[in-house]
Design an enzyme around this catalytic site. Structure first.
Site, PDB file in Angstrom:
ATOM      1  N   ARG A  79       0.842  -1.218   0.000  1.00  0.00           N
ATOM      2  CA  ARG A  79       0.000   0.000   0.000  1.00  0.00           C
ATOM      3  C   ARG A  79       0.865   1.251   0.000  1.00  0.00           C
ATOM      4  O   ARG A  79       0.567   2.236  -0.691  1.00  0.00           O
ATOM      5  CB  ARG A  79      -0.958  -0.030   1.198  1.00  0.00           C
ATOM      6  CG  ARG A  79      -2.050  -1.064   1.073  1.00  0.00           C
ATOM      7  CD  ARG A  79      -2.815  -1.201   2.356  1.00  0.00           C
ATOM      8  NE  ARG A  79      -3.552   0.025   2.686  1.00  0.00           N
ATOM      9  CZ  ARG A  79      -4.099   0.253   3.888  1.00  0.00           C
ATOM     10  NH1 ARG A  79      -3.974  -0.642   4.853  1.00  0.00           N
ATOM     11  NH2 ARG A  79      -4.751   1.373   4.113  1.00  0.00           N
ATOM     12  N   ASP A 114      -3.428   7.921   3.887  1.00  0.00           N
ATOM     13  CA  ASP A 114      -2.511   8.020   2.741  1.00  0.00           C
ATOM     14  C   ASP A 114      -1.768   9.350   2.646  1.00  0.00           C
ATOM     15  O   ASP A 114      -0.849   9.483   1.846  1.00  0.00           O
ATOM     16  CB  ASP A 114      -3.285   7.760   1.428  1.00  0.00           C
ATOM     17  CG  ASP A 114      -4.474   8.714   1.202  1.00  0.00           C
ATOM     18  OD1 ASP A 114      -5.463   8.281   0.582  1.00  0.00           O
ATOM     19  OD2 ASP A 114      -4.418   9.880   1.649  1.00  0.00           O
ATOM     20  N   HIS A 129      -7.244   8.147  11.746  1.00  0.00           N
ATOM     21  CA  HIS A 129      -6.760   6.766  11.722  1.00  0.00           C
ATOM     22  C   HIS A 129      -5.267   6.667  11.514  1.00  0.00           C
ATOM     23  O   HIS A 129      -4.752   5.598  11.191  1.00  0.00           O
ATOM     24  CB  HIS A 129      -7.506   5.973  10.632  1.00  0.00           C
ATOM     25  CG  HIS A 129      -8.976   5.849  10.916  1.00  0.00           C
ATOM     26  ND1 HIS A 129      -9.902   5.551   9.921  1.00  0.00           N
ATOM     27  CD2 HIS A 129      -9.694   5.988  12.054  1.00  0.00           C
ATOM     28  CE1 HIS A 129     -11.109   5.516  10.453  1.00  0.00           C
ATOM     29  NE2 HIS A 129     -11.015   5.782  11.750  1.00  0.00           N
TER      30      HIS A 129
HETATM   31  C1  BV8 Z   1     -12.433   2.159  18.288  1.00  0.00           C
HETATM   32  C2  BV8 Z   1      -6.460   2.426   9.406  1.00  0.00           C
HETATM   33  C3  BV8 Z   1     -12.545   1.983  20.642  1.00  0.00           C
HETATM   34  C4  BV8 Z   1      -5.896   1.075   9.106  1.00  0.00           C
HETATM   35  C5  BV8 Z   1      -8.866   2.090   9.677  1.00  0.00           C
HETATM   36  C6  BV8 Z   1     -19.588   1.388  17.087  1.00  0.00           C
HETATM   37  C7  BV8 Z   1     -20.459   0.684  16.279  1.00  0.00           C
HETATM   38  C8  BV8 Z   1     -20.016  -0.385  15.508  1.00  0.00           C
HETATM   39  C9  BV8 Z   1     -18.667  -0.767  15.550  1.00  0.00           C
HETATM   40  C10 BV8 Z   1     -17.809  -0.077  16.341  1.00  0.00           C
HETATM   41  C11 BV8 Z   1     -18.257   1.004  17.109  1.00  0.00           C
HETATM   42  N1  BV8 Z   1     -17.186   1.490  17.789  1.00  0.00           N
HETATM   43  C12 BV8 Z   1     -16.101   0.765  17.503  1.00  0.00           C
HETATM   44  C13 BV8 Z   1     -16.436  -0.198  16.602  1.00  0.00           C
HETATM   45  C14 BV8 Z   1     -15.542  -1.201  16.065  1.00  0.00           C
HETATM   46  C15 BV8 Z   1     -14.803  -0.689  14.824  1.00  0.00           C
HETATM   47  C16 BV8 Z   1     -15.741  -0.483  13.672  1.00  0.00           C
HETATM   48  O1  BV8 Z   1     -16.170   0.628  13.410  1.00  0.00           O
HETATM   49  N2  BV8 Z   1     -16.054  -1.553  12.993  1.00  0.00           N
HETATM   50  C17 BV8 Z   1     -16.921  -1.439  11.832  1.00  0.00           C
HETATM   51  C18 BV8 Z   1     -16.280  -2.132  10.647  1.00  0.00           C
HETATM   52  C19 BV8 Z   1     -18.259  -2.007  12.184  1.00  0.00           C
HETATM   53  N3  BV8 Z   1     -14.082   0.530  15.116  1.00  0.00           N
HETATM   54  C20 BV8 Z   1     -12.866   0.478  15.673  1.00  0.00           C
HETATM   55  O2  BV8 Z   1     -12.344  -0.568  16.010  1.00  0.00           O
HETATM   56  C21 BV8 Z   1     -12.175   1.813  15.902  1.00  0.00           C
HETATM   57  N4  BV8 Z   1     -11.647   1.861  17.243  1.00  0.00           N
HETATM   58  O3  BV8 Z   1     -13.605   2.405  18.197  1.00  0.00           O
HETATM   59  O4  BV8 Z   1     -11.746   2.130  19.509  1.00  0.00           O
HETATM   60  C22 BV8 Z   1     -12.617   0.495  20.841  1.00  0.00           C
HETATM   61  C23 BV8 Z   1     -11.538  -0.100  21.444  1.00  0.00           C
HETATM   62  C24 BV8 Z   1     -11.596  -1.482  21.670  1.00  0.00           C
HETATM   63  C25 BV8 Z   1     -12.708  -2.250  21.258  1.00  0.00           C
HETATM   64  C26 BV8 Z   1     -13.781  -1.618  20.585  1.00  0.00           C
HETATM   65  C27 BV8 Z   1     -13.719  -0.234  20.375  1.00  0.00           C
HETATM   66  C28 BV8 Z   1     -10.974   1.946  14.969  1.00  0.00           C
HETATM   67  C29 BV8 Z   1     -11.419   2.096  13.546  1.00  0.00           C
HETATM   68  C30 BV8 Z   1     -10.202   2.469  12.661  1.00  0.00           C
HETATM   69  C31 BV8 Z   1      -9.805   1.295  11.802  1.00  0.00           C
HETATM   70  N5  BV8 Z   1      -8.710   1.702  10.907  1.00  0.00           N
HETATM   71  N6  BV8 Z   1      -7.838   2.498   8.916  1.00  0.00           N
HETATM   72  C32 BV8 Z   1      -5.616   0.898   7.633  1.00  0.00           C
HETATM   73  O5  BV8 Z   1      -5.982   1.761   6.814  1.00  0.00           O
HETATM   74  O6  BV8 Z   1      -4.992  -0.143   7.305  1.00  0.00           O
HETATM   75  S1  BV8 Z   1     -10.409   2.166   9.042  1.00  0.00           S
HETATM   76  C33 BV8 Z   1     -10.423   2.042   7.338  1.00  0.00           C
HETATM   77  O7  BV8 Z   1     -11.797   2.130   6.988  1.00  0.00           O
HETATM   78  C34 BV8 Z   1      -9.756   3.171   6.550  1.00  0.00           C
HETATM   79  O8  BV8 Z   1      -9.219   4.198   7.335  1.00  0.00           O
HETATM   80  C35 BV8 Z   1     -10.958   3.724   5.737  1.00  0.00           C
HETATM   81  O9  BV8 Z   1     -10.835   5.052   5.411  1.00  0.00           O
HETATM   82  C36 BV8 Z   1     -12.000   3.508   6.733  1.00  0.00           C
HETATM   83  C37 BV8 Z   1     -13.426   3.728   6.427  1.00  0.00           C
HETATM   84  O10 BV8 Z   1     -13.723   3.134   5.184  1.00  0.00           O
HETATM   85  P1  BV8 Z   1     -14.117   4.145   3.998  1.00  0.00           P
HETATM   86  O11 BV8 Z   1     -13.225   5.308   4.045  1.00  0.00           O
HETATM   87  O12 BV8 Z   1     -15.564   4.414   4.080  1.00  0.00           O
HETATM   88  O13 BV8 Z   1     -13.713   3.309   2.736  1.00  0.00           O
HETATM   89  P2  BV8 Z   1     -14.558   2.176   2.016  1.00  0.00           P
HETATM   90  O14 BV8 Z   1     -13.613   1.463   1.112  1.00  0.00           O
HETATM   91  O15 BV8 Z   1     -15.361   1.410   3.003  1.00  0.00           O
HETATM   92  O16 BV8 Z   1     -15.613   2.984   1.138  1.00  0.00           O
HETATM   93  C38 BV8 Z   1     -15.133   3.806   0.105  1.00  0.00           C
HETATM   94  C39 BV8 Z   1     -16.271   4.716  -0.277  1.00  0.00           C
HETATM   95  O17 BV8 Z   1     -15.818   5.593  -1.310  1.00  0.00           O
HETATM   96  C40 BV8 Z   1     -17.486   3.996  -0.821  1.00  0.00           C
HETATM   97  O18 BV8 Z   1     -18.657   4.519  -0.238  1.00  0.00           O
HETATM   98  C41 BV8 Z   1     -17.450   4.331  -2.313  1.00  0.00           C
HETATM   99  O19 BV8 Z   1     -18.751   4.415  -2.880  1.00  0.00           O
HETATM  100  C42 BV8 Z   1     -16.809   5.688  -2.286  1.00  0.00           C
HETATM  101  N7  BV8 Z   1     -16.162   6.095  -3.532  1.00  0.00           N
HETATM  102  C43 BV8 Z   1     -15.524   5.308  -4.448  1.00  0.00           C
HETATM  103  N8  BV8 Z   1     -15.041   6.096  -5.445  1.00  0.00           N
HETATM  104  C44 BV8 Z   1     -15.359   7.384  -5.134  1.00  0.00           C
HETATM  105  C45 BV8 Z   1     -16.070   7.383  -3.933  1.00  0.00           C
HETATM  106  N9  BV8 Z   1     -16.520   8.510  -3.356  1.00  0.00           N
HETATM  107  C46 BV8 Z   1     -16.278   9.667  -3.988  1.00  0.00           C
HETATM  108  N10 BV8 Z   1     -15.605   9.757  -5.154  1.00  0.00           N
HETATM  109  C47 BV8 Z   1     -15.143   8.634  -5.751  1.00  0.00           C
HETATM  110  N11 BV8 Z   1     -14.472   8.723  -6.918  1.00  0.00           N
END
Ligand code: BV8
Length: 263
Positions: A79, A114, A129
């Site tokens: 990456r 990034d 993040h």
């Molecule tokens: C935490 C770094 C406390 C690593 C990343 C509450 C509810 C539910 C779950 C949870 C909650 N609280 C905590 C959680 C758990 C978890 C979570 O959210 N899980 C989800 C999956 C359900 N969260 C965590 O663990 C967070 N920590 O809360 O700490 C804690 C402590 C202990 C135990 C529990 C909680 C930490 C989250 C951070 C994870 N790290 N990144 C790495 O990159 O390797 S997250 C990762 O996902 C990236 O950073 C990314 O940016 C991020 C979000 O994804 P998106 O940005 O939305 O990207 P995605 O590919 O999904 O979508 C792309 C979008 O772009 C699409 O919609 C597409 O249509 C659109 N698109 C495409 N082309 C275009 C476009 N848009 C515009 N123009 C275009 N051309």
């Protein structure tokens, strides 16, 4: 007769542009989609090549790394190489230009690691993040040595013995990427500033995120509950669409310049 989608989008962009022109405080939450047009695969797009067999939510975890440090280090290495080859796009540049022209009016909150917003010239980016190009010491118990191994801050690369991943030259402690993994807490200062911006903004733009990752996605609820106008800019439906007053179904490298250039 059904409205022409192109006309409907143009009208929606003009409406939101009017809101932004009047807004004193704008908060922007971005996700991987704003880097898509730079050529960076989004986080949940099918993994590329070798990585197609792995779930990013398994790789981007502490346990995933400890289970197979070389595999996860290799994923981040590929990456890093892909990101180093690309440039910020017109969406990144539009945000940077607006922030530079209107100091203090726009708070940029990103989930992306990034560094493209920073390279485009956006000031004071709230990187929730972390940063993919930073190396940090792996936390937890490990052989003590005379070198400090502060967790959560960049480590001194001169102390590293080369490897996949590199290790402390003195005691062999592993290095990890300076990003926030699933299950890890976000950095306090950026998150607190982001929550403050979300609760005080007149308009929140939610750009290029599926809205599935928390607490980042929760910021949109905070903005909405505080009375902000929420706008979602994404070519696809997201989990946050129900919070939006306006949905802009277009790519961000087209939509952001249309909204911000010249304001
Ligand atoms: C935490 C770094 C406390 C690593 C990343 C509450 C509810 C539910 C779950 C949870 C909650 N609280 C905590 C959680 C758990 C978890 C979570 O959210 N899980 C989800 C999956 C359900 N969260 C965590 O663990 C967070 N920590 O809360 O700490 C804690 C402590 C202990 C135990 C529990 C909680 C930490 C989250 C951070 C994870 N790290 N990144 C790495 O990159 O390797 S997250 C990762 O996902 C990236 O950073 C990314 O940016 C991020 C979000 O994804 P998106 O940005 O939305 O990207 P995605 O590919 O999904 O979508 C792309 C979008 O772009 C699409 O919609 C597409 O249509 C659109 N698109 C495409 N082309 C275009 C476009 N848009 C515009 N123009 C275009 N051309």
């Amino acid at each position: 007769m059904a409205a022409d989608p192109v006309d409907a989008l143009a009208a929606a962009l003009a409406q939101v542009r009017g809101w932004l022109a009047e807004a004193q405080r704008v908060a922007v939450l971005t996700g991987a989609g704003v880097s898509a047009e730079s050529g960076v695969p989004t986080f949940r797009d099918a993994q590329q090549g070798l990585w197609a067999q792995f779930d990013p939510q398994q790789l981007a975890t502490d346990i995933g790394f400890r289970t197979d440090p070389a595999l996860v280090w290799g994923w981040y290495g590929s990456r890093r190489e892909a990101i180093a080859r690309v440039q910020p796009n017109a969406g990144h540049s539009a945000l940077a230009a607006f922030a530079q022209a209107h100091p203090g009016r726009l708070t940029l909150i990103t989930q992306n690691v990034d560094g493209l917003h920073q390279r485009a010239g956006s000031p004071d980016v709230l990187a929730l993040h972390g940063h993919i190009f930073e190396d940090h010491w792996l936390g937890g118990p490990g052989a003590a040595c005379e070198l400090p191994h502060p967790v959560g801050v960049p480590c001194d690369s001169t102390a590293l013995a080369p490897g996949h991943p590199p290790r402390c030259r003195a005691c062999g402690r592993l290095v990890r990427p300076g990003v926030v993994w699933f299950g890890e807490s976000l950095p306090e200062a950026p998150l607190r500033a982001a929550e403050q911006a979300a609760s005080a903004c007149d308009v929140m733009l939610v750009v290029g995120t599926a809205g599935a990752v928390y607490p980042a996605a929760g910021l949109v609820f905070t903005a909405r509950e505080a009375g902000a106008r929420v706008v979602v800019l994404n070519p696809q439906p997201t989990e946050l669409d129900a919070l939006a007053e306006v949905l802009l179904r277009c790519p961000s490298a087209q939509g952001l310049p249309a909204l911000l250039d010249g304001l």
